[in-house]
Design a protein around this motif. Structure first.
Motif, PDB file in Angstrom:
ATOM      1  N   VAL A 184       0.871  -1.179   0.000  1.00  0.00           N
ATOM      2  CA  VAL A 184       0.000   0.000   0.000  1.00  0.00           C
ATOM      3  C   VAL A 184       0.904   1.223   0.000  1.00  0.00           C
ATOM      4  O   VAL A 184       1.798   1.332   0.833  1.00  0.00           O
ATOM      5  CB  VAL A 184      -0.878   0.017   1.275  1.00  0.00           C
ATOM      6  N   LEU A 243      -2.029   3.350   9.081  1.00  0.00           N
ATOM      7  CA  LEU A 243      -2.790   2.488   8.180  1.00  0.00           C
ATOM      8  C   LEU A 243      -3.704   1.573   9.002  1.00  0.00           C
ATOM      9  O   LEU A 243      -3.242   0.871   9.905  1.00  0.00           O
ATOM     10  CB  LEU A 243      -1.844   1.642   7.328  1.00  0.00           C
ATOM     11  N   VAL A 271      -6.950  -1.366   8.852  1.00  0.00           N
ATOM     12  CA  VAL A 271      -7.634  -2.351   8.009  1.00  0.00           C
ATOM     13  C   VAL A 271      -8.967  -2.702   8.650  1.00  0.00           C
ATOM     14  O   VAL A 271      -9.056  -2.858   9.873  1.00  0.00           O
ATOM     15  CB  VAL A 271      -6.776  -3.631   7.841  1.00  0.00           C
ATOM     16  N   ILE A 328      -8.890  -0.556   3.253  1.00  0.00           N
ATOM     17  CA  ILE A 328      -7.554  -0.089   3.637  1.00  0.00           C
ATOM     18  C   ILE A 328      -7.694   1.405   3.845  1.00  0.00           C
ATOM     19  O   ILE A 328      -8.039   2.135   2.907  1.00  0.00           O
ATOM     20  CB  ILE A 328      -6.536  -0.343   2.500  1.00  0.00           C
ATOM     21  N   SER A 363      -9.171   6.064   1.458  1.00  0.00           N
ATOM     22  CA  SER A 363      -9.413   4.641   1.668  1.00  0.00           C
ATOM     23  C   SER A 363      -9.618   3.913   0.340  1.00  0.00           C
ATOM     24  O   SER A 363      -9.965   4.537  -0.679  1.00  0.00           O
ATOM     25  CB  SER A 363     -10.588   4.416   2.614  1.00  0.00           C
TER      26      SER A 363
END
Ligand code: BGC
Length: 751
Positions: A567, A585, A587, A645, A657
């Motif tokens: 990412v 970050l 999830v 994400i 996102s």
């Protein structure tokens, strides 16, 4: 001599003697075989080496040392390298002082703001705790000094800490309370682990074979030794068998005798004793082979570093109208006892005898635009009218008022918990009264855990400095005056009130039973799921500059669980000064068959950007970033489907996102029985082909009206109800179309 050879020459008594301390801080020698004694010392944020025979509660003085920011503060740096640097300094001090093992880091999770030891712990989040503590470990062990990762496990309260039983379900242990220990072992190569005082699911951690052997060694591959927390051993014989190698401190020889007797009586296998001795000697050999007592320990240099690091830990919570940074020309009333005598560390076994303490007023000496007023007393909670009047007067005469407030020592310490989240009444009152006469109030907080801020709406700025170590005053000056651009982020949520905290209903437990009812929903995992307003969210922290995010990209829109997803995101400093940004970050599983948090931190990077500078930050996500702990499989499992994400400035400020589809391993086939329900059975296409006609028949048998007909139950309602019908319903409700024997055969045929 090889360790095996030493072992073979030892008597049983000699071996047993090695399994407990010589005194508070040393292991026993076996001089005839050349086995030396080693010293262990606290602690996680500064060396606390006590003289022989010293106590362990911080009552007796230890040697002079450097006190670095405590973990509550260093965690707020979100900076792995900062932790590594602290670790390196601790390693240097230990080498210089001939200390083989540094008793830290303390990696327990902050379940409640009340835990008296939160100041020593990192975070409410397992990923942040694991990453930062592992960096600290690498720093210390990089100097060939062992760590002792503590307190294993589930030691998230001080209340009844030596008897309480933490009842934590398997998934919660794996997802929340164990990952930092796991990382310490697997990624940090920790030399030793310290078991906790408490029981874990019914058994004392010190004699918990499931934890000390099955998990730690057999599953995670730990190759060091486990020592007890000081006085944590209950049944020494059981503890040896469970995998507790070294009992600390000394037991006056009585437990050594019990070990010998147990072996002689056939109640304990001598192999267990041998194994413990071998592990202890192996780790100590590592130290002896690299002992460097001639390592110079430059405390002045470490003090300067402690100041720089403390500044990088401070969290700017609020900064209305850009009231900060201050200008040296501003007239500033500096108010608060803590501005002269800062609270900079916590009480208990981690208490360091700092060789110097630098207060904010020390750091401001020579600045003629500043005047001081004490404002409050730390010994009493009652507002002191004379002190308040003096502070109000100073604030009236100045363009800015900086109030240094927080929690006095007695409010939070090892050994007991807080009972509330409030600051002392005299400080809250002081802030209100000063804010009434000066519109530019800045509050600096020195505390080890969250506090309620009833005055928040009436002050312009708040800096959460936590317990910043002995140079905290200099660091506070650097941040207030903009020599350092603040870059800390909250490693924990600040709820508005204690009652909002997810553990509120059961924290502390009933008697010795502490049930972790909230499960995995600790901290922001709970507040986000409940969409609750918080005072300040996890990950929050402002800067004197601004950052823009764009160009979020994933290496692929579809991956398998065995793949790595990269990412990347671009971050630009859009302000006028250089600054550090913490790119976070998170999830989130879009759809799941188990309860999951909305988002979980799975990566973070701290980067320095000059004004106008733009940089790409990349993260690699593997299976664990998407997995949950499956209690059926007793393993990590990724459920196929979409995952969000998110790149955020905090857990509540998501800038960008994207979605990725992750293909998990197919779920293990499960045996279908007559009690399996249609909802589960109909997930498989093959099953659907077989069952659909039968279901139809059953629905009409049960009298579901067609859409056009009127009836008590429409066909749509019937369909919904039948979802929960077990297969055996076919016998009861299909009017004898199928027998029980046929049903069993059918169940065996279904996927
Ligand atoms: C604490 C440990 C510490 C030990 C030695 C215990 O009371 O819980 O964290 O390392 O004492 O001082």
């Amino acid at each position: 001599m090889e360790i095996q050879e030493i072992l073979s020459q030892m008597t049983l008594e000699e071996k047993a003697s090695l399994l407990s301390g010589l005194d508070f801080w040393h292991t026993k020698p076996v001089e005839r075989l050349g086995v030396g004694s080693v010293m262990v010392s606290d602690g996680p944020h500064g060396l606390r080496k006590q003289a022989e025979g010293g106590d362990h509660l911080g009552v007796q003085e230890s040697i002079r040392a450097v006190c670095f920011p405590a973990a509550c503060a260093s965690a707020a740096s979100f900076d792995r390298d900062l932790l590594r640097q602290i670790g390196d300094c601790l390693g240097v001090a230990c080498q210089h002082e001939r200390v083989a093992v540094n008793l830290g880091p303390a990696v327990n999770i902050k379940r409640s703001p009340l835990c008296g030891r939160n100041f020593e712990y990192f975070s409410e989040d397992p990923c942040l705790t694991a990453e930062l503590s592992t960096s600290l470990i690498r720093g210390i062990q990089g100097r060939n000094i062992g760590v002792s990762v503590k307190h294993f496990a589930a030691n998230s309260q001080e209340h009844r800490r030596m008897s309480s039983d933490a009842r934590v379900d398997e998934r919660t242990l794996r997802e929340i309370y164990l990952p930092a220990f796991e990382s310490a072992v697997k990624n940090g190569g920790a030399w030793t682990v310290m078991c906790s005082y408490n029981r874990v699911n019914g058994e004392f951690a010190s004699q918990n074979r499931e934890l000390l052997t099955r998990l730690l060694r057999e599953e995670w591959g730990f190759d060091g030794y486990v020592m007890s927390d000081w006085g944590a051993v209950s049944d020494r014989v059981k503890a040896v068998h469970a995998g507790l190698d070294l009992e600390m401190p000394a037991s006056g020889g009585s437990n050594d005798r019990r070990v010998v007797e147990a072996v002689r009586a056939g109640l304990l296998n001598e192999k267990d004793v041998d194994l413990a001795v071998e592990r202890i000697l192996t780790v100590h050999r590592r130290y002896w082979d690299h002992a460097r007592p001639d390592t110079p320990w430059d405390m002045e240099a470490q003090h300067a570093l402690a100041r720089a690091l403390a500044a990088d830990c401070m969290v700017l919570l609020k900064n209305e109208d850009g009231v900060l940074p201050l200008d040296e020309a501003d007239t500033v009333a500096v108010i608060g006892k803590f501005a002269r005598s800062p609270r900079y560390q916590g009480g208990g076994s981690s208490h360091v005898n700092s060789f110097r303490v630098e207060s904010l007023m020390d750091a401001l000496s020579g600045l003629s635009t500043v005047r001081y007023a004490q404002g409050y007393d730390v010994e009493s909670e009652t507002p002191d009218e004379a002190l308040i009047a003096e502070a109000v007067e100073a604030a009236r005469a100045c363009s800015r008022a900086v109030i240094v407030a927080g929690l006095p020592d007695a409010f939070e310490s090892e050994g007991y918990d807080r009972s509330h989240m409030r600051m002392p009444r005299c400080q809250n009152e002081l802030i209100e009264r000063v804010a009434a006469v000066n519109p530019n109030v800045i509050v600096v907080l020195y505390n080890g855990s969250p506090v309620e801020m009833p005055w928040l709406g009436r002050v312009k700025a708040v800096i959460e400095a936590y317990l910043g170590g002995q140079a905290v005053g200099g660091a506070t000056r650097d941040v207030l005056y903009g020599r350092v651009n603040p870059s800390g982020r909250l490693p924990e949520s600040f709820p508005h009130r204690l009652e909002d905290n997810p553990s509120y209903l059961s924290y502390g437990g009933e008697g010795d039973v502490a049930v972790y009812n909230e499960g995995i929903f600790v901290g922001y995992r709970y507040y986000d799921k409940k969409k609750m307003d918080v005072c300040f969210p996890f990950g929050h922290g402002l800067s004197y500059t601004t950052f823009a995010y764009d160009n979020l990209r994933l290496s692929s829109p579809d991956i398998r669980e065995s793949d790595t997803l990269t990412v990347s995101v671009d971050v630009t400093n859009t302000g006028r000064v250089a600054g550090k940004e913490v790119v976070q970050l998170y999830v989130g599983d879009v759809e799941s068959s188990v309860f999951r948090p909305v988002r979980e931190l799975k990566g973070f990077e701290k980067i320095l950007l000059q004004p106008g500078e733009r940089r790409t930050v990349s993260f690699e996500l593997g299976k664990r970033a998407f997995a949950f702990w499956d209690v059926q499989l007793h393993d990590w499992r990724v459920e196929s489907g979409a995952f969000r994400i998110e790149i955020g400035r905090s857990s509540r400020d998501i800038a960008l996102s994207a979605e990725v589809h992750v293909e998990g391993a197919p779920p293990a086939p499960c045996r279908r029985t007559v009690n399996s329900i249609f909802m589960d059975l109909m997930r498989s296409e093959e099953n659907r082909a077989i069952l659909q006609p039968m279901l139809k028949q059953m629905a009409s048998g049960l009298g579901g009206a067609s859409d056009s007909e009127e009836g008590a139950i429409s066909s749509q309602m019937m369909e919904a109800m039948l979802q929960y019908m077990p297969l055996r319903g076919l016998v009861s409700f299909s009017g004898g179309q199928i027998s029980y024997e046929q049903l069993e055969a059918l169940a065996r045929q279904l996927k």
